[in-house]
Enzyme design. Structure first.
Site, PDB file in Angstrom:
ATOM      1  N   GLY A   1      23.959  51.496  81.828  1.00  0.00           N
ATOM      2  CA  GLY A   1      24.389  52.355  80.482  1.00  0.00           C
ATOM      3  C   GLY A   1      22.728  52.479  79.783  1.00  0.00           C
TER       4      GLY A   1
ATOM      5  N   LEU B   1      30.223  56.300  88.769  1.00  0.00           N
ATOM      6  CA  LEU B   1      29.445  57.112  90.254  1.00  0.00           C
ATOM      7  C   LEU B   1      30.972  57.654  91.201  1.00  0.00           C
ATOM      8  CD1 LEU B   1      26.868  53.846  91.311  1.00  0.00           C
ATOM      9  CD2 LEU B   1      26.521  56.774  90.449  1.00  0.00           C
TER      10      LEU B   1
ATOM     11  N   LEU C   1      34.333  59.770  91.679  1.00  0.00           N
ATOM     12  CA  LEU C   1      34.931  61.178  91.525  1.00  0.00           C
ATOM     13  C   LEU C   1      36.136  61.178  90.001  1.00  0.00           C
ATOM     14  CD1 LEU C   1      35.533  63.060  94.204  1.00  0.00           C
ATOM     15  CD2 LEU C   1      33.635  63.714  92.528  1.00  0.00           C
TER      16      LEU C   1
ATOM     17  N   ASN D   1      28.363  66.139  83.205  1.00  0.00           N
ATOM     18  CA  ASN D   1      27.504  65.103  83.858  1.00  0.00           C
ATOM     19  C   ASN D   1      25.890  65.370  83.523  1.00  0.00           C
ATOM     20  OD1 ASN D   1      27.574  63.234  85.685  1.00  0.00           O
ATOM     21  ND2 ASN D   1      26.787  64.596  87.444  1.00  0.00           N
TER      22      ASN D   1
ATOM     23  N   HIS E   1      22.891  65.218  85.983  1.00  0.00           N
ATOM     24  CA  HIS E   1      22.469  64.909  87.311  1.00  0.00           C
ATOM     25  C   HIS E   1      20.673  64.661  87.023  1.00  0.00           C
ATOM     26  CE1 HIS E   1      22.465  64.282  91.560  1.00  0.00           C
ATOM     27  NE2 HIS E   1      21.444  65.041  91.863  1.00  0.00           N
TER      28      HIS E   1
ATOM     29  N   ASP F   1      28.434  67.171  91.306  1.00  0.00           N
ATOM     30  CA  ASP F   1      27.517  67.870  91.455  1.00  0.00           C
ATOM     31  C   ASP F   1      27.494  69.149  91.453  1.00  0.00           C
ATOM     32  OD1 ASP F   1      26.536  65.699  90.421  1.00  0.00           O
ATOM     33  OD2 ASP F   1      25.728  65.349  92.216  1.00  0.00           O
TER      34      ASP F   1
ATOM     35  N   GLU G   1      16.230  63.676  80.587  1.00  0.00           N
ATOM     36  CA  GLU G   1      17.798  63.594  80.525  1.00  0.00           C
ATOM     37  C   GLU G   1      17.413  63.014  79.255  1.00  0.00           C
ATOM     38  OE1 GLU G   1      19.787  61.006  83.507  1.00  0.00           O
ATOM     39  OE2 GLU G   1      17.261  61.434  85.074  1.00  0.00           O
TER      40      GLU G   1
HETATM   41  C1  GRF Z   1      20.833  58.527  84.677  1.00  0.00           C
HETATM   42  O1  GRF Z   1      19.353  59.044  84.874  1.00  0.00           O
HETATM   43  C2  GRF Z   1      21.431  59.586  84.954  1.00  0.00           C
HETATM   44  O2  GRF Z   1      20.577  60.935  85.663  1.00  0.00           O
HETATM   45  C3  GRF Z   1      22.416  59.677  86.167  1.00  0.00           C
HETATM   46  O3  GRF Z   1      22.609  58.008  86.006  1.00  0.00           O
HETATM   47  C4  GRF Z   1      21.500  57.302  85.324  1.00  0.00           C
HETATM   48  C5  GRF Z   1      22.331  56.340  84.549  1.00  0.00           C
HETATM   49  O4  GRF Z   1      22.835  55.162  84.865  1.00  0.00           O
HETATM   50  N1  GRF Z   1      23.957  60.091  85.926  1.00  0.00           N
HETATM   51  P1  GRF Z   1      22.320  54.253  84.808  1.00  0.00           P
HETATM   52  O5  GRF Z   1      22.610  53.715  82.595  1.00  0.00           O
HETATM   53  O6  GRF Z   1      21.017  53.521  84.870  1.00  0.00           O
HETATM   54  O7  GRF Z   1      23.275  52.991  85.160  1.00  0.00           O
END
Ligand code: GRF
Length: 207
Positions: free
Chosen positions: A23, A94, A96, A109, A111, A156, A185
């Site tokens: 999160g 994680l 689809l 999303n 990435h 993606d 990010e």
């Molecule tokens: C982020 O780094 C993003 O790139 C990806 O999920 C990560 C966040 O996940 N989509 P989490 O909060 O570390 O589990």
């Protein structure tokens, strides 16, 4: 139908956040909202399994659903309708997602790489940064970064909203690249959400 034909978003914009892990992205978005740097609210979080992110959401007083089976389009629509959701924000989710008519052009999303490279099934978290680091040591890439994109029904591949670049340093480990990309990010996701909010407002000025 395109993004620009979506009805006017609520004010503040209503986000559903979907996650599967720690999160960290949810935490960042909540901080932006708290500092009033993002005109949004997060009325609901959906987790694909019990995880730290789900706990973080509950601790923040957000209605939180843990949905560890297959998430059907109907279930997603029900949640979005119940909370008048404008945008669905994938934040380390994680699985689809079914892109129903209700959520078309509304699911985004982030990435942790410069798509279309280093994306696809299984490419998440440190897997991405290890692959980027290996490519760097082989002279195939000089930079990494992050991509915010619309989600479609594959991993993606949806169209890009914004990218931010990170020039890799010779001394960087895969972990260092991951840390620096995550810093990017944290800026890129709120920036992309603001961009969409503004674009939606512009598209609705002549209503
Ligand atoms: C982020 O780094 C993003 O790139 C990806 O999920 C990560 C966040 O996940 N989509 P989490 O909060 O570390 O589990």
């Amino acid at each position: 139908m395109s993004f620009d034909e979506l009805p006017k978003f609520h004010s503040p914009t209503r986000l559903a956040v979907l996650l599967s892990g720690s999160g960290s992205t949810l935490k960042n978005l909540l901080a932006y909202i708290e500092r009033r740097e993002l005109d949004a609210v997060i009325p609901v979080v959906l987790a694909s399994k019990e995880c730290l992110g789900a706990q973080r959401a509950r601790d923040a007083g957000i209605e939180t659903h843990v949905h560890d089976g297959v998430l059907t389009g109907g279930a997603l629509d029900t949640i979005c309708n119940a909370h008048n959701i404008d945008l669905v924000v994938l934040a380390g989710y994680l699985k689809l997602l079914p892109i129903t008519d209700r959520v078309q052009y509304r699911v985004i999303n982030i990435h942790p790489a410069l798509l279309p490279d280093f994306g696809g099934r299984g490419m998440h978290g440190q897997h991405v940064h290890q692959a980027v680091h290996e490519a760097y040591t082989q002279g195939k890439v000089t930079e990494s970064g992050c991509t915010v994109h619309f989600a479609d029904e594959q991993y993606d591949t949806g169209s890009t909203i914004i990218q931010m670049q990170y020039p890799i340093k010779e001394t960087d480990s895969a972990q260092d690249i991951g840390d620096c990309v995550f810093e990017l990010e944290c800026k890129a996701y709120p920036r992309a959400i603001k961009l969409l909010i503004d674009r939606n407002a512009d598209a609705n000025t002549n209503e």
